[in-house]
Design an enzyme around this catalytic site. Structure first.
Site, PDB file in Angstrom:
ATOM      1  CB  ILE A 284      -0.704  22.250  13.776  1.00 26.40           C
ATOM      2  CG1 ILE A 284      -1.665  23.382  13.371  1.00 26.40           C
ATOM      3  CG2 ILE A 284      -0.434  22.266  15.269  1.00 26.40           C
ATOM      4  CD1 ILE A 284      -3.062  23.244  13.947  1.00 26.40           C
TER       5      ILE A 284
ATOM      6  CE  LYS B 113       1.229  24.366   1.921  1.00 25.85           C
ATOM      7  NZ  LYS B 113       1.060  23.112   2.694  1.00 25.85           N
TER       8      LYS B 113
ATOM      9  CB  CYS C 282      -2.400  26.622   6.066  1.00 26.15           C
ATOM     10  SG  CYS C 282      -3.842  27.603   5.674  1.00 26.15           S
ATOM     11  CB  SER C 283       2.860  26.266   7.733  1.00 27.69           C
ATOM     12  OG  SER C 283       2.300  27.156   8.670  1.00 27.69           O
TER      13      SER C 283
ATOM     14  CB  CYS D 216       5.936  32.491  13.781  1.00 26.38           C
ATOM     15  SG  CYS D 216       4.169  32.718  14.039  1.00 26.38           S
TER      16      CYS D 216
ATOM     17  CG  HIS E  24       5.512  27.626  11.296  1.00 24.41           C
ATOM     18  ND1 HIS E  24       6.663  28.106  11.894  1.00 24.41           N
ATOM     19  CD2 HIS E  24       4.609  28.642  11.332  1.00 24.41           C
ATOM     20  CE1 HIS E  24       6.449  29.364  12.280  1.00 24.41           C
ATOM     21  NE2 HIS E  24       5.214  29.710  11.958  1.00 24.41           N
TER      22      HIS E  24
END
Ligand code: ZN
Lengths: 134, 387
Positions: free
Chosen positions: B209, B331, B206-207, B82, B335
């Site tokens: 997809i 977030k 969670c960020s 990442c 990402h």
């Protein structure tokens, strides 16, 4: 459009840490310790990352462990469909070694909880470490 | 000799089924080239940062490079999970710093939605040491951070509500960023009602997809003068670190050692001893809400264990001690792994050039920071920028 199907399946070279995988079948969990500088390794490894010696001894991980962190995986990744409603990954400290395993007790563990380690196979046939509260 | 950012570009982030990896990279590159006011021929080296695997293009640097018109100049392909984008910026920066080239472009790009969620989780879960983690225990990327969250909560009393507050803030900022994946505000109640993905992290921790790309053009001070660029943003601090692949070999789960080490290295280079007083804005790695809370602490914005209170007190909001993730963070902005670190540069450059529109922060020091983590502290990158 869809791509052509592409299957990725690797052959895992485990001969240098075979003792570990045999150990799991015998109910034992092994780490390694460098005979030259004393560094200990879990997961086990055959070479010392610190002094570059390849003279390591196998040390059994035992006794009571203390839970340092955990999570309950509710959305399993590809390859863990068999786990259905999920599984609880836990890291516990056993003296000089920290060990990852699946928690087998009721509900969720707690940070600081005392556990003992067992070995076993999951439904996909992979040997692993399980923790149960003491 | 200093190195400055002279142009930045960023694609629309989100589920971008309309474009290929090279097409989405093109969106960012074109904007960056126009923004820099240089010609494509001025760019001597191209660095393509992409984590890969989730996109059908498994060796993506060359097709991306060709499509963006840089065949023959690079590509240098970098990967740092990442933190891939930051590694790409570093490769461009260090090539200029070494005097090898005068102008280089860092292209960060990722298509993540070409595979299903279970496959994506299986790729991310391989982000540590495969045999001892994913193979045996089915680790996932949310799971890695969830384990840190469990330790942080137990030790410091951090709550799910405090974590949800990070999501609410970042969604509020993203709602005003037309390039964000989610342009919609959420409430604390909604966040806390979402289901667990990996306990104690819920879906709204969670960020997403995301697909996306970002690009940054860097140049030497000499070239900047020669080109007559009047708004360069200088890179005044660079820091990097890493940690063990195996999570079980970490000393501690209450923070990320890679953040502490990388930031201290960058602070030293940039002459920063009080980040809150000397920085105006920070783009930090909030792949999960707990990651932003740990970042406040590990970057020295507050003391260890006080990150939960820092968000609760509005310390990281507009008008707070230091606005964090003004464009919505990983977030809510999204990402796309390779793009993320470069998109952070895009954000901080826009802020320091006072081009952030309704998301503009007040500038006192004209200095900002990017903090980009690969995996769960497996890689750590910090840059300090100033004008
Ligand atoms: Zn040794």
């Amino acid at each position: 459009m869809e791509s052509r199907t592409f299957i990725l399946k690797h052959v895992l070279p485990v001969s240098r840490v075979e003792r570990y995988w045999k150990g799991l079948e015998e109910g034992k969990i092994y780490g390694t310790r460098c005979k030259s500088c004393g560094a200990s390794f879990y997961p086990p490894q055959a070479d010392c990352s610190f002094c570059y010696s390849s003279d390591v001894e196998w040390v059994e991980v035992g006794g009571e462990g203390v839970v340092e962190c955990f999570t309950r995986i509710q959305r399993p990744p590809q390859g863990f469909e068999f786990a259905g409603s999920g599984y609880t990954i836990t890291v516990a400290r056993f003296g000089e070694f920290k060990v990852m395993g699946w928690f087998k007790g009721e509900g969720l563990p707690k940070v600081g909880m005392r556990v003992k380690a067992e070995t076993g196979r999951d439904e996909s046939g992979v040997w692993k470490v399980y923790f149960v509260p003491t | 000799m200093r190195v400055g950012v002279i142009g930045v570009g960023c694609s629309k982030f989100g589920v971008r089924r309309d474009v290929t990896l090279q097409e989405i990279a093109f969106e960012a590159v074109k904007e960056a080239v126009v923004d820099a006011g240089v010609s494509r021929e001025d760019i001597e080296l191209s660095v393509v940062g992409t984590a890969g695997t989730r996109s059908y293009e498994l060796m993506p640097a060359v097709p991306v490079n060709e499509y963006c018109g840089f065949a023959g100049r690079g590509p240098l392909r970098v990967e740092a999970a990442c933190a891939t984008g930051s590694a790409a910026v570093y490769a461009a920066y260090s090539s200029i710093k070494a005097g090898l080239v005068d102008v280089a472009i860092a292209i960060g790009c990722e298509k993540m939605t070409e595979v299903d969620t279970a496959t994506s989780l299986a790729v991310g879960g391989r982000g540590g040491s495969y045999l001892w983690e994913f193979h045996q225990y089915g680790t996932t990327f949310p799971g890695h951070y969830a384990m840190h969250a469990s330790a942080h909560m137990a030790r410091y009393g951090t709550t799910e509500k405090q974590m949800a507050m990070v999501a609410v803030k970042n969604h509020r900022n993203a709602a005003r960023n037309p390039k964000a994946h989610f342009q919609k505000e959420i409430t604390l109640e909604e966040a806390l009602a979402s289901s667990y993905v990996a306990y104690p992290l819920r879906l709204f921790d969670c960020s997403p997809i995301s697909d996306g790309a970002a690009a940054a053009i860097l140049a030497s001070e000499k070239k900047i003068k020669e080109l007559g660029v009047d708004n360069p943003v200088w890179i005044s601090g660079v820091g990097y670190s890493s940690d063990t692949a195996n999570l079980s070999r970490r000393k501690d789960y209450g923070g990320l050692m890679a953040t502490v080490a990388a930031s201290r290295m960058a602070y030293k280079m940039a002459g920063i001893d009080n980040p809150l007083k000397q920085l105006d804005v920070a783009s930090v790695h909030d792949c999960f809400t707990i990651a932003e809370i740990m970042a406040y602490e590990d970057l020295g914005f507050c003391r260890k264990g006080e990150g939960g209170r820092f968000i609760e007190d509005g310390g990281s909001d507009f008008g707070g001690h230091i606005p964090v993730n003004t464009f919505g963070g990983l977030k809510a902005k999204g990402h796309p792994l390779g793009a993320t670190g470069v998109a952070m540069v895009y954000e901080v450059v826009k802020q320091l050039r006072e081009e952030a529109g309704s998301l503009q922060v007040d500038l006192k020091n004209y200095r900002g920071l990017t903090h980009n983590i690969g995996g769960t502290g497996h890689f750590g990158w910090v840059f300090v920028f100033e004008v």
